[in-house]
Design a protein around this motif. Structure first.
Motif, mmCIF file in Angstrom:
data_model
loop_
_atom_site.group_PDB
_atom_site.id
_atom_site.type_symbol
_atom_site.label_atom_id
_atom_site.label_comp_id
_atom_site.label_asym_id
_atom_site.label_seq_id
_atom_site.Cartn_x
_atom_site.Cartn_y
_atom_site.Cartn_z
ATOM 1 N N LEU A 93 121.809 8.857 15.128
ATOM 2 C CA LEU A 93 122.125 7.588 15.775
ATOM 3 C C LEU A 93 120.994 7.166 16.711
ATOM 4 C CD1 LEU A 93 124.089 5.301 16.188
ATOM 5 C CD2 LEU A 93 125.296 6.683 17.897
ATOM 6 N N SER A 94 120.414 8.112 17.425
ATOM 7 C CA SER A 94 119.295 7.802 18.324
ATOM 8 C C SER A 94 118.105 7.270 17.537
ATOM 9 C CB SER A 94 118.886 9.050 19.113
ATOM 10 O OG SER A 94 119.923 9.493 19.962
ATOM 11 N N GLU A 95 117.814 7.891 16.403
ATOM 12 C CA GLU A 95 116.693 7.435 15.584
ATOM 13 C C GLU A 95 116.938 6.017 15.064
ATOM 14 O OE1 GLU A 95 115.963 10.234 12.490
ATOM 15 O OE2 GLU A 95 114.880 11.639 13.793
ATOM 16 N N ALA A 96 118.148 5.751 14.623
ATOM 17 C CA ALA A 96 118.466 4.413 14.120
ATOM 18 C C ALA A 96 118.287 3.373 15.218
ATOM 19 C CB ALA A 96 119.893 4.382 13.587
ATOM 20 N N PHE A 99 114.375 2.945 15.952
ATOM 21 C CA PHE A 99 113.587 2.217 14.954
ATOM 22 C C PHE A 99 114.149 0.831 14.646
ATOM 23 C CE2 PHE A 99 112.471 6.676 13.989
ATOM 24 C CZ PHE A 99 111.100 6.581 14.188
ATOM 25 N N GLU A 100 115.437 0.628 14.895
ATOM 26 C CA GLU A 100 116.047 -0.652 14.577
ATOM 27 C C GLU A 100 116.188 -1.563 15.794
ATOM 28 O OE1 GLU A 100 117.835 -1.819 11.475
ATOM 29 O OE2 GLU A 100 116.389 -0.436 10.601
ATOM 30 N N ALA A 101 116.282 -0.987 17.002
ATOM 31 C CA ALA A 101 116.648 -1.845 18.134
ATOM 32 C C ALA A 101 116.035 -1.449 19.468
ATOM 33 C CB ALA A 101 118.180 -1.859 18.262
ATOM 34 N N ARG A 102 114.972 -0.667 19.477
ATOM 35 C CA ARG A 102 114.439 -0.243 20.777
ATOM 36 C C ARG A 102 113.890 -1.410 21.599
ATOM 37 N NH1 ARG A 102 110.487 1.568 17.216
ATOM 38 N NH2 ARG A 102 108.321 0.950 17.637
ATOM 39 N N GLY A 103 113.528 -2.512 20.942
ATOM 40 C CA GLY A 103 113.035 -3.682 21.662
ATOM 41 C C GLY A 103 114.140 -4.620 22.113
ATOM 42 N N GLU A 104 115.383 -4.287 21.771
ATOM 43 C CA GLU A 104 116.528 -5.111 22.142
ATOM 44 C C GLU A 104 116.943 -4.834 23.584
ATOM 45 O OE1 GLU A 104 118.449 -7.427 21.677
ATOM 46 O OE2 GLU A 104 118.846 -7.872 19.571
ATOM 47 N N PHE A 110 123.647 -1.270 22.139
ATOM 48 C CA PHE A 110 125.041 -0.854 21.994
ATOM 49 C C PHE A 110 125.691 -1.539 20.799
ATOM 50 C CE2 PHE A 110 124.882 0.960 26.267
ATOM 51 C CZ PHE A 110 125.789 2.009 26.177
ATOM 52 N N ALA A 111 125.336 -2.794 20.584
ATOM 53 C CA ALA A 111 125.921 -3.544 19.470
ATOM 54 C C ALA A 111 125.523 -2.941 18.128
ATOM 55 C CB ALA A 111 125.490 -5.009 19.555
ATOM 56 N N VAL A 112 124.251 -2.580 17.982
ATOM 57 C CA VAL A 112 123.804 -1.954 16.737
ATOM 58 C C VAL A 112 124.512 -0.617 16.537
ATOM 59 C CG1 VAL A 112 121.817 -0.909 15.569
ATOM 60 C CG2 VAL A 112 121.581 -3.135 16.691
ATOM 61 N N ALA A 113 124.666 0.136 17.601
ATOM 62 C CA ALA A 113 125.384 1.411 17.499
ATOM 63 C C ALA A 113 126.829 1.191 17.068
ATOM 64 C CB ALA A 113 125.338 2.141 18.846
ATOM 65 N N GLU A 114 127.433 0.117 17.543
ATOM 66 C CA GLU A 114 128.811 -0.207 17.135
ATOM 67 C C GLU A 114 128.905 -0.362 15.623
ATOM 68 O OE1 GLU A 114 130.954 -3.403 18.894
ATOM 69 O OE2 GLU A 114 130.438 -2.829 20.955
ATOM 70 N N VAL A 115 127.971 -1.098 15.055
ATOM 71 C CA VAL A 115 127.997 -1.342 13.607
ATOM 72 C C VAL A 115 127.970 -0.015 12.844
ATOM 73 C CG1 VAL A 115 126.705 -2.268 11.651
ATOM 74 C CG2 VAL A 115 127.008 -3.643 13.719
ATOM 75 N N ILE A 116 127.110 0.877 13.273
ATOM 76 C CA ILE A 116 126.989 2.171 12.587
ATOM 77 C C ILE A 116 128.290 2.957 12.678
ATOM 78 C CG2 ILE A 116 125.783 4.391 12.624
ATOM 79 C CD1 ILE A 116 123.297 2.813 13.596
ATOM 80 N N LEU A 117 128.889 2.988 13.863
ATOM 81 C CA LEU A 117 130.140 3.741 14.024
ATOM 82 C C LEU A 117 131.309 3.029 13.344
ATOM 83 C CD1 LEU A 117 129.854 5.106 17.673
ATOM 84 C CD2 LEU A 117 129.258 6.191 15.513
ATOM 85 N N ASN A 118 131.268 1.701 13.288
ATOM 86 C CA ASN A 118 132.302 0.975 12.535
ATOM 87 C C ASN A 118 132.230 1.326 11.050
ATOM 88 O OD1 ASN A 118 133.243 -0.320 14.824
ATOM 89 N ND2 ASN A 118 132.082 -2.205 14.478
ATOM 90 N N TYR A 187 124.613 -6.349 10.022
ATOM 91 C CA TYR A 187 123.813 -7.148 10.949
ATOM 92 C C TYR A 187 122.442 -7.395 10.337
ATOM 93 C CZ TYR A 187 121.222 -2.934 12.357
ATOM 94 O OH TYR A 187 120.440 -1.802 12.363
ATOM 95 N N HIS A 188 121.757 -8.384 10.842
ATOM 96 C CA HIS A 188 120.359 -8.617 10.473
ATOM 97 C C HIS A 188 119.702 -9.352 11.627
ATOM 98 C CE1 HIS A 188 120.719 -12.979 9.726
ATOM 99 N NE2 HIS A 188 121.883 -12.723 9.135
ATOM 100 N N THR A 189 118.387 -9.376 11.647
ATOM 101 C CA THR A 189 117.674 -10.071 12.708
ATOM 102 C C THR A 189 117.643 -11.565 12.417
ATOM 103 O OG1 THR A 189 115.466 -9.994 11.721
ATOM 104 C CG2 THR A 189 116.185 -8.047 12.982
#
Length: 214
Positions: A93-96, A99-104, A110-118, A187-189
């Protein structure tokens, strides 16, 4: 400070009565006795007692509560959390998030993490964090998370960002509420517009990401 105020009072009092000879000697004697009494009191007081008189001690508050019920989506709250670590699910989860949202923003992470856990909880996807993230990896145009199949090595070059997303991952795996994306599993950018986004319901826009669910 107490001693200084008393001394000022004594001096003022002495100056007031100086013009009245009948009281001058008496006032001076009282001032000396008052200063002597205060000096003895200060000498008898211990250091801890004196410190309490002039020091305001802030009350510590817990950084987090069980279940993540007091999570705040900002840098101040995140900085107050201890350095995170964990097993393979935390690492994935940390890697995702890195690489996917560190600039957010923190909220966006938190929102991206929600999608993964959903997705983990959905019957339409694998039932573990690592399996969800690596779903389709190795098959052309089939990976779910771009960084897993873009041909670049997953190297961590920003330690501070890694530490932050690690804390987000820890909070989510520990049970932080999932209320930002309203159950989104996609999700997408804002830089792209995939075909599937026209078929799903948009649930939220956070930072540079748009969130959807079927």
């Amino acid at each position: 400070m107490i001693r200084c105020l008393s001394l000022v009072a004594a001096i003022v009092g002495a100056s007031v009565f100086a013009s009245q000879p009948a009281f001058a000697d008496s006032t001076h004697g009282k001032a000396k006795r008052l200063m002597s009494m205060e000096q003895r009191a200060l000498n008898n007081a211990n250091a801890a007692h004196l410190t309490k008189l002039v020091t305001v001690i802030p009350q510590a508050t817990p950084a987090s509560l069980p279940g993540g019920s007091n999570v705040r989506y900002n840098k101040i709250w995140l900085a107050s959390q201890p350095r995170a670590n964990g097993g393979s699910e935390w690492r994935c989860l940390s890697e995702a998030l890195y690489f996917e949202a560190r600039g957010e923003t923190v909220k966006g992470q938190f929102a991206v993490a929600e999608v993964i856990l959903n997705r983990v909880e959905s019957k339409k996807f694998p039932n573990s964090v690592c399996s969800v993230i690596n779903q389709g990896t190795g098959r052309k145009y089939a990976c779910q998370f771009t960084y897993t199949c873009d041909g670049r090595p997953e190297n961590i070059h920003e330690p501070a960002s890694w530490e932050r997303v690690g804390k987000v991952a820890k909070a989510m795996l520990d049970g932080a509420p999932r209320q930002l994306t309203k159950g989104a599993t996609y999700y997408h950018t804002t830089a792209v517009s995939p075909n599937w986004s026209r078929k799903f319901d948009r649930t939220a826009k956070i930072g540079v990401h748009l969130f959807y669910k079927p």
